[in-house]
Design a protein around this motif. Structure first.
Motif, PDB file in Angstrom:
ATOM      1  N   LEU A 117       0.837  -1.194   0.000  1.00 50.67           N
ATOM      2  CA  LEU A 117       0.000   0.000   0.000  1.00 50.67           C
ATOM      3  C   LEU A 117       0.875   1.247   0.000  1.00 50.67           C
ATOM      4  CD1 LEU A 117      -2.582  -1.148   2.699  1.00 50.67           C
ATOM      5  CD2 LEU A 117      -2.698  -1.447   0.223  1.00 50.67           C
ATOM      6  N   LEU A 118       0.252   2.402  -0.039  1.00 47.01           N
ATOM      7  CA  LEU A 118       1.005   3.651   0.079  1.00 47.01           C
ATOM      8  C   LEU A 118       1.724   3.688   1.428  1.00 47.01           C
ATOM      9  CD1 LEU A 118      -1.559   6.269  -1.283  1.00 47.01           C
ATOM     10  CD2 LEU A 118       0.565   5.540  -2.376  1.00 47.01           C
ATOM     11  N   PRO A 119       2.916   4.241   1.466  1.00 52.16           N
ATOM     12  CA  PRO A 119       3.685   4.249   2.721  1.00 52.16           C
ATOM     13  C   PRO A 119       2.942   4.836   3.920  1.00 52.16           C
ATOM     14  CG  PRO A 119       5.096   4.857   0.900  1.00 52.16           C
ATOM     15  CD  PRO A 119       3.696   4.775   0.352  1.00 52.16           C
ATOM     16  N   THR A 120       2.127   5.848   3.716  1.00 51.18           N
ATOM     17  CA  THR A 120       1.419   6.456   4.850  1.00 51.18           C
ATOM     18  C   THR A 120       0.433   5.487   5.507  1.00 51.18           C
ATOM     19  OG1 THR A 120      -0.093   7.483   3.266  1.00 51.18           O
ATOM     20  CG2 THR A 120       1.665   8.866   4.177  1.00 51.18           C
ATOM     21  N   ALA A 121       0.004   4.468   4.792  1.00 52.28           N
ATOM     22  CA  ALA A 121      -0.902   3.478   5.376  1.00 52.28           C
ATOM     23  C   ALA A 121      -0.210   2.706   6.502  1.00 52.28           C
ATOM     24  CB  ALA A 121      -1.394   2.503   4.307  1.00 52.28           C
ATOM     25  N   TYR A 122       1.104   2.587   6.431  1.00 53.97           N
ATOM     26  CA  TYR A 122       1.869   1.811   7.406  1.00 53.97           C
ATOM     27  C   TYR A 122       2.201   2.608   8.663  1.00 53.97           C
ATOM     28  CZ  TYR A 122       2.422  -1.418   3.520  1.00 53.97           C
ATOM     29  OH  TYR A 122       2.173  -2.290   2.497  1.00 53.97           O
ATOM     30  N   LEU A 123       1.988   3.919   8.627  1.00 53.12           N
ATOM     31  CA  LEU A 123       2.237   4.746   9.802  1.00 53.12           C
ATOM     32  C   LEU A 123       1.132   4.543  10.836  1.00 53.12           C
ATOM     33  CD1 LEU A 123       3.265   8.089   8.062  1.00 53.12           C
ATOM     34  CD2 LEU A 123       4.764   6.560   9.349  1.00 53.12           C
ATOM     35  N   ALA A 124       1.505   4.604  12.094  1.00 55.54           N
ATOM     36  CA  ALA A 124       0.531   4.433  13.166  1.00 55.54           C
ATOM     37  C   ALA A 124      -0.512   5.550  13.125  1.00 55.54           C
ATOM     38  CB  ALA A 124       1.238   4.433  14.517  1.00 55.54           C
ATOM     39  N   LYS A 125      -1.741   5.189  13.371  1.00 54.94           N
ATOM     40  CA  LYS A 125      -2.823   6.177  13.458  1.00 54.94           C
ATOM     41  C   LYS A 125      -2.905   6.725  14.884  1.00 54.94           C
ATOM     42  CE  LYS A 125      -4.771   5.382   9.307  1.00 54.94           C
ATOM     43  NZ  LYS A 125      -3.614   5.211   8.469  1.00 54.94           N
ATOM     44  N   ALA A 171      -1.031 -10.459  11.922  1.00 55.31           N
ATOM     45  CA  ALA A 171       0.289  -9.863  11.713  1.00 55.31           C
ATOM     46  C   ALA A 171       0.120  -8.496  11.068  1.00 55.31           C
ATOM     47  CB  ALA A 171       1.133 -10.771  10.829  1.00 55.31           C
ATOM     48  N   ARG A 172       1.016  -7.590  11.428  1.00 56.46           N
ATOM     49  CA  ARG A 172       0.926  -6.221  10.922  1.00 56.46           C
ATOM     50  C   ARG A 172       2.313  -5.678  10.631  1.00 56.46           C
ATOM     51  NH1 ARG A 172      -4.309  -5.059  11.762  1.00 56.46           N
ATOM     52  NH2 ARG A 172      -4.213  -2.862  11.227  1.00 56.46           N
ATOM     53  N   LEU A 173       2.392  -4.817   9.615  1.00 56.88           N
ATOM     54  CA  LEU A 173       3.610  -4.078   9.304  1.00 56.88           C
ATOM     55  C   LEU A 173       3.386  -2.619   9.680  1.00 56.88           C
ATOM     56  CD1 LEU A 173       4.621  -5.440   5.777  1.00 56.88           C
ATOM     57  CD2 LEU A 173       5.745  -5.906   7.954  1.00 56.88           C
ATOM     58  N   VAL A 174       4.398  -2.034  10.331  1.00 55.18           N
ATOM     59  CA  VAL A 174       4.307  -0.649  10.777  1.00 55.18           C
ATOM     60  C   VAL A 174       5.587   0.079  10.390  1.00 55.18           C
ATOM     61  CG1 VAL A 174       3.987   0.892  12.754  1.00 55.18           C
ATOM     62  CG2 VAL A 174       2.937  -1.369  12.765  1.00 55.18           C
ATOM     63  N   LEU A 175       5.432   1.274   9.861  1.00 47.72           N
ATOM     64  CA  LEU A 175       6.545   2.148   9.511  1.00 47.72           C
ATOM     65  C   LEU A 175       6.710   3.183  10.617  1.00 47.72           C
ATOM     66  CD1 LEU A 175       8.604   3.181   7.371  1.00 47.72           C
ATOM     67  CD2 LEU A 175       6.715   4.488   6.366  1.00 47.72           C
ATOM     68  N   PRO A 219       9.520   6.227  12.568  1.00 43.89           N
ATOM     69  CA  PRO A 219      10.690   7.094  12.388  1.00 43.89           C
ATOM     70  C   PRO A 219      11.740   6.942  13.493  1.00 43.89           C
ATOM     71  CG  PRO A 219       8.956   8.330  13.441  1.00 43.89           C
ATOM     72  CD  PRO A 219       8.405   6.931  13.209  1.00 43.89           C
ATOM     73  N   ALA A 220      12.881   7.555  13.226  1.00 43.83           N
ATOM     74  CA  ALA A 220      13.952   7.820  14.190  1.00 43.83           C
ATOM     75  C   ALA A 220      14.479   6.602  14.928  1.00 43.83           C
ATOM     76  CB  ALA A 220      13.516   8.920  15.162  1.00 43.83           C
ATOM     77  N   PRO A 221      15.150   5.685  14.291  1.00 48.84           N
ATOM     78  CA  PRO A 221      15.482   5.649  12.875  1.00 48.84           C
ATOM     79  C   PRO A 221      14.321   5.097  12.052  1.00 48.84           C
ATOM     80  CG  PRO A 221      16.409   3.728  13.948  1.00 48.84           C
ATOM     81  CD  PRO A 221      15.760   4.554  15.027  1.00 48.84           C
ATOM     82  N   THR A 222      14.324   5.425  10.775  1.00 47.47           N
ATOM     83  CA  THR A 222      13.296   4.911   9.878  1.00 47.47           C
ATOM     84  C   THR A 222      13.398   3.395   9.876  1.00 47.47           C
ATOM     85  OG1 THR A 222      13.511   6.878   8.501  1.00 47.47           O
ATOM     86  CG2 THR A 222      12.363   4.984   7.536  1.00 47.47           C
ATOM     87  N   ARG A 223      12.265   2.734  10.161  1.00 47.97           N
ATOM     88  CA  ARG A 223      12.274   1.274  10.238  1.00 47.97           C
ATOM     89  C   ARG A 223      10.877   0.724   9.988  1.00 47.97           C
ATOM     90  NH1 ARG A 223      12.164   3.830  14.957  1.00 47.97           N
ATOM     91  NH2 ARG A 223      11.044   3.026  16.753  1.00 47.97           N
ATOM     92  N   VAL A 224      10.852  -0.563   9.621  1.00 45.08           N
ATOM     93  CA  VAL A 224       9.596  -1.275   9.431  1.00 45.08           C
ATOM     94  C   VAL A 224       9.563  -2.404  10.456  1.00 45.08           C
ATOM     95  CG1 VAL A 224       8.175  -2.643   7.850  1.00 45.08           C
ATOM     96  CG2 VAL A 224       9.555  -0.742   6.957  1.00 45.08           C
ATOM     97  N   LEU A 225       8.477  -2.449  11.223  1.00 46.92           N
ATOM     98  CA  LEU A 225       8.283  -3.502  12.214  1.00 46.92           C
ATOM     99  C   LEU A 225       7.285  -4.512  11.693  1.00 46.92           C
ATOM    100  CD1 LEU A 225       7.763  -1.478  15.529  1.00 46.92           C
ATOM    101  CD2 LEU A 225       9.908  -2.250  14.522  1.00 46.92           C
ATOM    102  N   LEU A 226       7.540  -5.783  12.012  1.00 44.28           N
ATOM    103  CA  LEU A 226       6.570  -6.846  11.783  1.00 44.28           C
ATOM    104  C   LEU A 226       6.091  -7.279  13.159  1.00 44.28           C
ATOM    105  CD1 LEU A 226       5.077  -8.940  10.009  1.00 44.28           C
ATOM    106  CD2 LEU A 226       7.111 -10.399  10.254  1.00 44.28           C
ATOM    107  N   MET A 227       4.809  -7.046  13.417  1.00 38.23           N
ATOM    108  CA  MET A 227       4.220  -7.421  14.698  1.00 38.23           C
ATOM    109  C   MET A 227       3.392  -8.681  14.471  1.00 38.23           C
ATOM    110  SD  MET A 227       3.166  -3.706  16.341  1.00 38.23           S
ATOM    111  CE  MET A 227       1.747  -3.487  15.292  1.00 38.23           C
ATOM    112  N   THR A 228       3.737  -9.741  15.216  1.00 38.84           N
ATOM    113  CA  THR A 228       3.054 -11.029  15.097  1.00 38.84           C
ATOM    114  C   THR A 228       2.756 -11.552  16.498  1.00 38.84           C
ATOM    115  OG1 THR A 228       5.062 -12.387  15.218  1.00 38.84           O
ATOM    116  CG2 THR A 228       4.435 -11.540  13.026  1.00 38.84           C
ATOM    117  N   PRO A 229       1.998 -12.644  16.588  1.00 34.74           N
ATOM    118  CA  PRO A 229       1.785 -13.229  17.915  1.00 34.74           C
ATOM    119  C   PRO A 229       3.097 -13.661  18.585  1.00 34.74           C
ATOM    120  CG  PRO A 229       0.155 -14.060  16.384  1.00 34.74           C
ATOM    121  CD  PRO A 229       1.154 -13.280  15.576  1.00 34.74           C
ATOM    122  N   LYS A 230       4.135 -13.868  17.808  1.00 33.15           N
ATOM    123  CA  LYS A 230       5.434 -14.256  18.368  1.00 33.15           C
ATOM    124  C   LYS A 230       6.205 -13.071  18.936  1.00 33.15           C
ATOM    125  CE  LYS A 230       6.425 -18.332  15.565  1.00 33.15           C
ATOM    126  NZ  LYS A 230       7.393 -18.927  14.635  1.00 33.15           N
ATOM    127  N   GLY A 231       5.814 -11.850  18.559  1.00 37.19           N
ATOM    128  CA  GLY A 231       6.518 -10.676  19.057  1.00 37.19           C
ATOM    129  C   GLY A 231       6.671  -9.622  17.974  1.00 37.19           C
TER     130      GLY A 231
END
Length: 132
Positions: free
Chosen positions: A68-76, A106-110, A112-124
């Protein structure tokens, strides 16, 4: 701090400001419009670069899910801690079909500081990409 982080933080701050307003607030529409302008500018300026990164993350961890567009991955919604860190809930970012467990939440989150992508799953929570 680099400009992409500053742009992400500006969006997150504007989302926080908007979340504190009621629809009936006189400034709600103006703040919402400013937020959309920030998001549009962010996608225009950093979209191609971030979409390339997100495509690689998707291929490795959730190939069945659309990028999706990068802004979709930012936390609301988020909470800024006393030490300036950002805490997010487990429902932030974009829900994806995780390759290891397609029915897991499972979710992906973008972030900042440092710019990173997190994968959040039931495992952590794992950092699956981070700016160098």
């Amino acid at each position: 701090m680099n400009t992409i982080d500053e742009a992400m933080i500006a969006i997150l701050e504007k989302r926080l400001e908007l979340s504190k307003l009621n629809y009936s607030d006189d400034t709600y529409d103006d703040v919402e419009e400013m937020l959309h302008d920030l998001e549009d500018d962010f996608n225009e300026k950093y979209g191609d670069q971030l979409e390339d990164i997100l495509e690689k993350v998707h291929l490795k961890h959730c190939p069945e899910s659309d990028v999706l567009l990068p802004t979709a991955y930012l936390a609301k919604k988020f909470v800024e801690t006393a030490d300036g860190e950002i805490e997010i809930g487990m429902k932030e970012g974009v829900e994806v079909e995780w390759i290891e467990d397609p029915v897991a939440n499972a979710r992906l989150v973008l972030l900042p500081a440092p710019t990173r992508v997190l994968l959040m799953t039931p495992k952590g929570i794992d950092i699956v990409w981070e700016a160098e």
